[in-house]
Design a protein around this motif. Structure first.
Motif, PDB file in Angstrom:
ATOM      1  N   SER A  55       0.797  -1.221   0.000  1.00 62.93           N
ATOM      2  CA  SER A  55       0.000   0.000   0.000  1.00 62.93           C
ATOM      3  C   SER A  55       0.835   1.278   0.000  1.00 62.93           C
ATOM      4  N   TYR A  56       2.139   1.187   0.314  1.00 64.16           N
ATOM      5  CA  TYR A  56       2.988   2.375   0.294  1.00 64.16           C
ATOM      6  C   TYR A  56       3.609   2.622  -1.082  1.00 64.16           C
ATOM      7  N   VAL A  57       3.318   1.728  -2.032  1.00 63.88           N
ATOM      8  CA  VAL A  57       3.880   1.836  -3.382  1.00 63.88           C
ATOM      9  C   VAL A  57       2.742   2.011  -4.381  1.00 63.88           C
ATOM     10  N   PRO A 104      -3.549 -10.949   6.833  1.00 61.06           N
ATOM     11  CA  PRO A 104      -2.204 -10.983   6.249  1.00 61.06           C
ATOM     12  C   PRO A 104      -1.611  -9.575   6.207  1.00 61.06           C
ATOM     13  N   PRO A 105      -0.370  -9.418   6.625  1.00 64.26           N
ATOM     14  CA  PRO A 105       0.212  -8.069   6.720  1.00 64.26           C
ATOM     15  C   PRO A 105       0.510  -7.456   5.362  1.00 64.26           C
ATOM     16  N   ASP A 106       0.484  -6.137   5.335  1.00 68.37           N
ATOM     17  CA  ASP A 106       0.967  -5.405   4.168  1.00 68.37           C
ATOM     18  C   ASP A 106       2.488  -5.590   4.118  1.00 68.37           C
ATOM     19  N   LEU A 107       3.033  -5.783   2.929  1.00 71.94           N
ATOM     20  CA  LEU A 107       4.451  -6.124   2.804  1.00 71.94           C
ATOM     21  C   LEU A 107       5.314  -4.963   2.308  1.00 71.94           C
ATOM     22  N   SER A 108       4.805  -3.751   2.408  1.00 67.98           N
ATOM     23  CA  SER A 108       5.558  -2.607   1.907  1.00 67.98           C
ATOM     24  C   SER A 108       6.939  -2.502   2.548  1.00 67.98           C
ATOM     25  N   LEU A 109       7.015  -2.746   3.855  1.00 69.37           N
ATOM     26  CA  LEU A 109       8.267  -2.536   4.592  1.00 69.37           C
ATOM     27  C   LEU A 109       8.843  -3.821   5.170  1.00 69.37           C
ATOM     28  N   VAL A 110       8.368  -4.971   4.717  1.00 69.02           N
ATOM     29  CA  VAL A 110       8.796  -6.231   5.325  1.00 69.02           C
ATOM     30  C   VAL A 110      10.291  -6.471   5.129  1.00 69.02           C
ATOM     31  N   ALA A 111      10.852  -6.038   4.019  1.00 71.30           N
ATOM     32  CA  ALA A 111      12.279  -6.263   3.774  1.00 71.30           C
ATOM     33  C   ALA A 111      13.150  -5.472   4.742  1.00 71.30           C
ATOM     34  N   ARG A 112      12.619  -4.401   5.289  1.00 72.16           N
ATOM     35  CA  ARG A 112      13.361  -3.614   6.271  1.00 72.16           C
ATOM     36  C   ARG A 112      13.062  -4.087   7.692  1.00 72.16           C
ATOM     37  N   SER A 113      11.824  -4.467   7.949  1.00 77.36           N
ATOM     38  CA  SER A 113      11.440  -4.854   9.307  1.00 77.36           C
ATOM     39  C   SER A 113      12.032  -6.192   9.711  1.00 77.36           C
ATOM     40  N   ARG A 114      12.379  -7.046   8.755  1.00 77.46           N
ATOM     41  CA  ARG A 114      12.909  -8.369   9.069  1.00 77.46           C
ATOM     42  C   ARG A 114      14.430  -8.385   9.217  1.00 77.46           C
ATOM     43  N   ALA A 115      15.071  -7.255   9.091  1.00 78.91           N
ATOM     44  CA  ALA A 115      16.516  -7.200   9.284  1.00 78.91           C
ATOM     45  C   ALA A 115      16.849  -7.524  10.734  1.00 78.91           C
ATOM     46  N   SER A 116      17.945  -8.261  10.935  1.00 80.91           N
ATOM     47  CA  SER A 116      18.351  -8.656  12.278  1.00 80.91           C
ATOM     48  C   SER A 116      19.862  -8.779  12.334  1.00 80.91           C
ATOM     49  N   GLU A 117      20.355  -9.165  13.495  1.00 81.85           N
ATOM     50  CA  GLU A 117      21.798  -9.351  13.650  1.00 81.85           C
ATOM     51  C   GLU A 117      22.298 -10.521  12.810  1.00 81.85           C
ATOM     52  N   THR A 187      13.917 -17.275  -9.079  1.00 79.13           N
ATOM     53  CA  THR A 187      12.598 -16.641  -8.944  1.00 79.13           C
ATOM     54  C   THR A 187      12.471 -15.959  -7.588  1.00 79.13           C
ATOM     55  N   ILE A 188      12.902 -16.645  -6.536  1.00 79.97           N
ATOM     56  CA  ILE A 188      12.820 -16.083  -5.187  1.00 79.97           C
ATOM     57  C   ILE A 188      13.784 -14.911  -5.038  1.00 79.97           C
ATOM     58  N   ALA A 189      14.972 -15.008  -5.604  1.00 80.94           N
ATOM     59  CA  ALA A 189      15.932 -13.903  -5.541  1.00 80.94           C
ATOM     60  C   ALA A 189      15.351 -12.654  -6.194  1.00 80.94           C
ATOM     61  N   ASP A 190      14.687 -12.827  -7.336  1.00 81.16           N
ATOM     62  CA  ASP A 190      14.063 -11.688  -8.024  1.00 81.16           C
ATOM     63  C   ASP A 190      12.912 -11.127  -7.197  1.00 81.16           C
ATOM     64  N   LEU A 191      12.096 -12.014  -6.626  1.00 83.06           N
ATOM     65  CA  LEU A 191      10.965 -11.579  -5.809  1.00 83.06           C
ATOM     66  C   LEU A 191      11.441 -10.803  -4.584  1.00 83.06           C
ATOM     67  N   VAL A 192      12.441 -11.335  -3.907  1.00 82.84           N
ATOM     68  CA  VAL A 192      12.981 -10.655  -2.727  1.00 82.84           C
ATOM     69  C   VAL A 192      13.613  -9.322  -3.125  1.00 82.84           C
ATOM     70  N   GLY A 193      14.306  -9.310  -4.259  1.00 75.34           N
ATOM     71  CA  GLY A 193      14.894  -8.065  -4.739  1.00 75.34           C
ATOM     72  C   GLY A 193      13.839  -7.001  -4.973  1.00 75.34           C
ATOM     73  N   PHE A 194      12.711  -7.412  -5.532  1.00 76.90           N
ATOM     74  CA  PHE A 194      11.612  -6.460  -5.742  1.00 76.90           C
ATOM     75  C   PHE A 194      11.061  -5.957  -4.416  1.00 76.90           C
ATOM     76  N   MET A 195      10.928  -6.830  -3.432  1.00 79.94           N
ATOM     77  CA  MET A 195      10.408  -6.420  -2.127  1.00 79.94           C
ATOM     78  C   MET A 195      11.377  -5.484  -1.413  1.00 79.94           C
ATOM     79  N   VAL A 196      12.670  -5.702  -1.612  1.00 82.07           N
ATOM     80  CA  VAL A 196      13.667  -4.776  -1.063  1.00 82.07           C
ATOM     81  C   VAL A 196      13.524  -3.412  -1.734  1.00 82.07           C
ATOM     82  N   TRP A 197      13.358  -3.412  -3.051  1.00 84.05           N
ATOM     83  CA  TRP A 197      13.151  -2.151  -3.775  1.00 84.05           C
ATOM     84  C   TRP A 197      11.876  -1.465  -3.297  1.00 84.05           C
ATOM     85  N   ALA A 198      10.792  -2.226  -3.127  1.00 87.71           N
ATOM     86  CA  ALA A 198       9.508  -1.655  -2.726  1.00 87.71           C
ATOM     87  C   ALA A 198       9.588  -1.010  -1.344  1.00 87.71           C
TER      88      ALA A 198
END
Length: 236
Positions: A55-57, A104-117, A187-198
């Motif tokens: 929803s943020y994109v 189900p959560p909105d995934l706009s920021l999931v690539a940032r929120s899941r960052a960890s040590e 396929t997953i690498a491309d999908l994750v890359g898009f989510m990081v971009w989003a």
């Protein structure tokens, strides 16, 4: 009391040990590959947007990936009428909660929120989307090695195939999918890359701007140093 104090002091070490055993695979870097990001956008729209929105994109943001507005309208605009609308889903949150037990959560920021040590959000997503296995004890028939007892089903199982846990509690491909393991990983690498971009579409511009500012400051330092030497040359 002594035993309780010992347990409390040992808890962080136990948590750290359990976290260390959780291995995250390194997600391939595709942020500079528009073709990969376009492929990821296509996968997201076709498989993920049934339940999850961005929803943020807005759809017209996808032009930053090298797509024309007409291409977006023809191939990716499934949940909106206008290209300037956000990438929301049609289902209402209340309906989703009734169907799935949770919204189900909105995934706009999931690539940032899941960052960890243990790794970046991209690493977490890349590992998670490749770690589903068949589990008949779960309501959806699926479980995940990284996210135990997850409520989300494996929506990409036809591509990956069916994985099971073997005797060593490791994932094993029991029934192949329509893609080979290498193709599915791509396929997953491309999908994750898009989510990081989003999660931050302007990240590329921000980094370029940062390098430009550093270069400017370096040049400015050279001029300032020369000016300082010239100003103080007659002072002993």
């Amino acid at each position: 009391m002594k035993k309780l104090l010992t347990a409390l002091l040992a808890a962080p070490a136990i948590a750290l040990a359990s976290g260390a055993a959780l291995h995250l695979d390194k997600a391939p870097e595709v942020q500079r590959d528009n073709a990969a990001l376009q492929s990821g956008a296509r996968t997201f729209v076709n498989y993920c947007m049934n339940c999850h929105g961005l929803s943020y994109v807005r759809y017209n943001r996808l032009t930053q990936l090298g797509l024309s507005e007409q291409q977006i309208k023809d191939h990716l605009l499934f949940t909106a009428d206008k290209i300037g609308e956000p990438m929301r889903i049609a289902a209402r949150p209340a309906e989703q909660k009734a169907w799935f037990g949770a919204t189900p959560p909105d995934l706009s920021l999931v690539a940032r929120s899941r960052a960890s040590e243990d790794g970046s959000g991209a690493d977490w997503l890349y590992t998670y989307l490749r770690s589903f296995y068949r589990d008949k004890a779960r309501p959806t028939g699926w479980n995940n090695l990284l996210f135990e007892n997850v409520g989300m089903p494996h929506v990409l199982w036809q591509l990956q195939g069916i994985q099971v846990l073997n005797a060593e509690h490791a994932l094993e491909l029991a029934i192949p999918g329509t893609q080979t393991p290498a193709e599915y990983d791509k396929t997953i690498a491309d999908l994750v890359g898009f989510m990081v971009w989003a999660a931050e579409p302007e990240a590329g511009f921000r980094k370029q701007l940062g390098f430009g500012v550093l270069a400017f400051l370096l040049v400015l330092f050279g001029f300032a140093y020369k000016l300082k030497k010239n100003y103080w040359k007659d002072i002993k």
